[in-house]
Structure formats: structure tokens, C-alpha cells
Design an enzyme around this catalytic site. Structure first.
Site, short mmCIF file in Angstrom:
data_model
loop_
_atom_site.label_atom_id
_atom_site.label_comp_id
_atom_site.label_asym_id
_atom_site.label_seq_id
_atom_site.Cartn_x
_atom_site.Cartn_y
_atom_site.Cartn_z
N LYS A 33 0.86 -1.20 0.00
CA LYS A 33 0.00 0.00 0.00
C LYS A 33 0.88 1.23 0.00
CE LYS A 33 -4.51 0.83 0.31
NZ LYS A 33 -5.62 -0.08 -0.02
N TYR A 61 -19.66 8.13 0.00
CA TYR A 61 -20.23 8.22 -1.35
C TYR A 61 -19.15 8.57 -2.36
CZ TYR A 61 -24.64 8.29 -3.97
OH TYR A 61 -25.69 7.98 -4.81
#
Ligand code: GLU
Length: 416
Positions: free
Chosen positions: A106, A219
Site C-alpha cells: 500500500k 459516497y
């Protein structure tokens, strides 16, 4: 940060529990507790106003016993070496649980991309690659998008890397735009994979999800696509959505078109017409069939786990639930589809992208969906079966499946 909420402490505690149940020998356990390699860099970037800002960046290669390390790049103001380490560890378990021939890694940069212009983002993307290029390439460690990074940023990074090498290297990064060697189906892959696991969970639990309610916390890429695919594939009725500024609720349901149109126009879902504003905390506690934590870590903790009413918590975010909360949710019968299983669709299609780049031959979207479905379905059932057999919660079961596979590869290589 308290140990209880430090993501890397959490990742190590989760591994310790799995290691004990698996009876892992001490050397293998210690090998899997730490990243094999980590790099910290500073990146000076010329800002639009002429000043130079110095950013801190990271790349962590957690374990490559099963293949090249693989994992996204997160650009976030709260990014630290410990969040990157945790996310890298979870990538190692993620690639193992879906059984793709990759390891885990990562990266990240501590920054606020929402406050940066396109030009500043491009210079940061290129500067990051110049800083870390010595330890990555298509065969060793392959980055991808994560929170607040996107295909355009991948394109600049691929270009910078190719300039350094002197030839085109599309396979050094995934999540690229289609004209630069991206894969069909990569954009919605995280959400799609998650939806496939919810479909399998509903069969296993014998719950009819048609018309059932759902709430989406977050979102961004995953949250928006799970809204769309939750409607399309599962016929869910999404009653609440939220982003970093807050959330909205409507009993009759909020359609994907409406949610995305409002978000694009206003930069947030808050104040959507004919809805009631709710906080992120309230959204998590709604009485819905499926909850999709789709934002960041540590939102379901010992403090609120007793109030979670969802039947299924499908974790599209990485690390949304703390170990204390896991025990409480399990005890209360909330069926958790753990992050590194639920959100593994992204890296699975990234792997397909790497395969297509290697062959320079591209697949139609139907084939991507079919192969993704096969991987997610098999992974779901391996974890579900393990949880039943060992009478443990699904996260621990996912750890048992994944850690066993990584440990076996380490042993076969003669590392331990
Ligand atoms: N950032 C995504 C994840 O957390 C995708 C990683 C990838 O495609 O390599 O799984």
C-alpha cells in the site's frame, strides 16, 4: 492515536488471534506481523501560487510470498505510516482470500487533494513516482487507486514511470483509463465484487433482499457504484447515503440517479431535496437489511456496535470495524462480510488488468464480470464455511483462510 484505534495495532491484533487459532509457529507469526519493506519519502511540489510545499509519502511492501506486492495509493490528510502499514497487511490477506497470485502492499501521501488544483495533483503524482520508482515495477510492486486517487492520477504516474524507464510500462500500475491499458470493469469492480458477496450471503442466510432497505456510509467510488449495482443486481432500496459532510434519509428510497446528480451538483449529498438530514453516526445505526460502510476505518467501534441494527454489514471500506465491535456484532447476530473479502473485487480486476497488460490483449466486460463473480463467490464460500466449521466470526474466518495460504507460501519458499 490510542492503541485501540491505531489501524496497524488492530491489524496485528487480528493476525495474532488467527495465528493462535491456526497454531502458527513463532517464526511464521513474527514474519507475518510486520511489513517486509517500507519506504518513506518527502516530495517537494511547486504549488500554483509559486510556493513549494513539502509532502510526506509512503510505500509499504507487506508480503510478497505469493507474488508481487499489490495495493492502492491513498491521498488523505490523516495518512500516516501506520495507516499505510495496516492497509498493506489487509492487502496481503485480500489477495490471498480471493486466491490471486499477488502479495500485499500500500502507499499514500499525507495531503488534502480536495484543496489542490489539477496541476498541483499532477505534480504530486509525478513527484511521488520519482521518489519511489526504485522499489516498484510491473513485476515487484504494483500500485492502484484508493481513497481520493483516480484513473487520471494513475495515468500521470504511468507516464512518469515510463519516462524514467524510457519505454512504455502500462503494467506498473492498475486502475488506468481505458485508452492507456486500463481494464473494462475496473471502475465499478470494488462495489460489484461486494454486491456478489451480499448476493451469496443472502442465499446462505435465506434472506430475500428484493425491495429490502440499504444504507451507504461514504459516497466515493465504492459508495456510488454500490448504490447503482445494489439497485440493479440485488433490487435493494437505498434509504440513506452519506459522505464526509453528513448524510440524508428518505423512507421511500433514494435512487442512484438522484444521489449522484445531487452529489455532482453540490459536492455533497447533504440537503438533498425531500430528504431528512442525518449524521454519519445515525446512518450507521439505521434499521436496514444491508449496511455498506464505504468510507474509512474505525466507524463501528465498541461504543456504537450495540446500536447497529443491520442484518448484513458489507464492508466496502478498509478497516471500518474494530475488534471490540466485531465481537459485539457477532454476539448480536449481525452478519459481517469483512473488508478484505467484501472489497476484494477492486484488486481482483486490477489483477485482470495486469494479465491483459502482460499479454497486450484485452477482454470484453462480460468476461471480466464472469471471472470476477467466480473469484468472489468462491472466496465468500471458503470464508463462510470456515466460520461455520470453527464457530468464529467471519473476519476471523477470513483471516484463517488467508493467513494459512500466505504462511504456506512462506514455508514453501523456505523463509521459515
Ligand atoms: N485500493 C483498492 C483496495 O484497497 C484496490 C487495490 C488494487 O487494485 O491494487 O483493495
Amino acid at each position: 492515536m490510542s492503541t485501540e484505534l491505531n489501524p496497524f495495532d488492530i491489524a496485528q491484533r487480528q493476525l495474532d488471534e488467527a495465528a493462535e487459532l491456526l497454531g502458527l509457529d513463532e517464526a511464521t507469526h513474527q514474519l507475518l506481523r510486520w511489513p517486509r519493506r517500507e519506504l518513506r519519502v518527502i516530495i517537494p511540489v511547486r504549488m500554483d501560487d509559486g510556493t513549494v510545499q513539502v509532502f510526506h509519502g509512503y510505500r509499504v511492501q507487506y508480503n510478497d510470498a505469493r507474488g508481487a506486492t499489490k495495493g492502492g495509493l491513498r491521498w488523505h490528510p490523516d495518512e500516516t505510516i501506520d495507516t499505510v502499514r495496516a492497509l498493506a497487511a489487509w492487502m496481503a490477506w485480500k489477495t490471498a482470500v480471493v486466491d490471486i497470485p499477488l502479495g500485499g502492499g500500500k502507499g499514500g501521501v499525507t495531503c488534502s487533494p480536495k484543496e489542490m488544483s489539477q496541476g498541483e495533483q499532477e505534480r504530486l503524482a509525478r513527484g511521488y513516482i520519482r521518489a519511489i520508482h526504485r522499489i516498484i515495477d510491473d513485476k515487484t510492486d504494483v500500485p492502484a487507486p484508493d481513497v481520493y486517487t483516480n484513473p487520471q492520477i494513475m495515468a500521470w504516474m504511468m507516464d512518469e514511470f515510463s519516462i524514467i524507464k524510457g519505454y512504455n510500462v502500462p503494467g506498473m500500475i492498475t486502475g488506468k483509463p481505458l485508452p492507456l491499458g486500463g481494464s473494462e470493469g475496473r471502475g465499478d469492480a470494488t462495489a460489484r465484487g461486494g454486491v456478489y458477496t451480499v448476493r451469496e450471503a443472502s442465499k446462505a442466510l435465506d434472506i430475500d433482499l428484493r425491495g429490502a432497505t440499504a444504507a451507504i456510509q461514504g459516497y466515493g467510488n465504492a459508495g456510488q457504484f454500490v448504490h447503482k449495482l445494489g439497485e440493479e443486481i440485488l433490487s435493494l432500496k437505498v434509504v440513506a447515503v452519506s459522505d464526509s459532510r453528513g448524510g440524508v434519509y428518505r423512507e421511500e428510497g433514494i435512487s442512484f440517479e438522484e444521489g449522484v446528480a445531487w452529489k455532482n451538483k453540490n459536492g455533497t449529498v447533504v440537503d438533498m431535496a425531500n430528504t431528512k438530514n442525518v449524521t454519519n453516526e445515525e446512518l450507521l445505526e439505521l434499521d436496514v437489511a444491508v449496511l455498506f460502510p464505504s468510507a474509512l476505518e474505525n466507524v463501528i467501534t465498541g461504543a456504537n456496535a450495540r446500536n447497529i441494527k443491520a442484518k448484513i454489514s458489507a464492508e466496502l471500506a478498509n478497516g471500518p470495524t474494530t475488534p471490540e465491535a466485531d465481537d459485539i456484532l457477532h454476539e448480536r447476530g449481525v452478519y459481517v462480510i469483512p473488508d478484505f473479502l467484501c472489497n476484494a473485487g477492486g484488486v481482483t480486476v486490477s489483477y485482470f488488468e495486469q494479465v491483459q497488460n502482460a499479454y497486450d490483449f484485452y477482454w470484453p466486460v462480460e468476461l471480466v464480470h464472469e471471472r470476477l463473480d467466480a473469484k468472489m463467490t468462491a472466496a465468500f464460500h471458503a470464508v463462510h464455511k470456515m466460520a461455520q466449521e470453527k464457530s468464529v466470526h467471519n473476519r476471523l474466518a477470513a483471516y484463517l483462510v488467508a493467513v494459512q495460504r500466505v504462511a504456506e507460501a512462506c514455508k514453501l519458499r523456505g523463509w521459515v
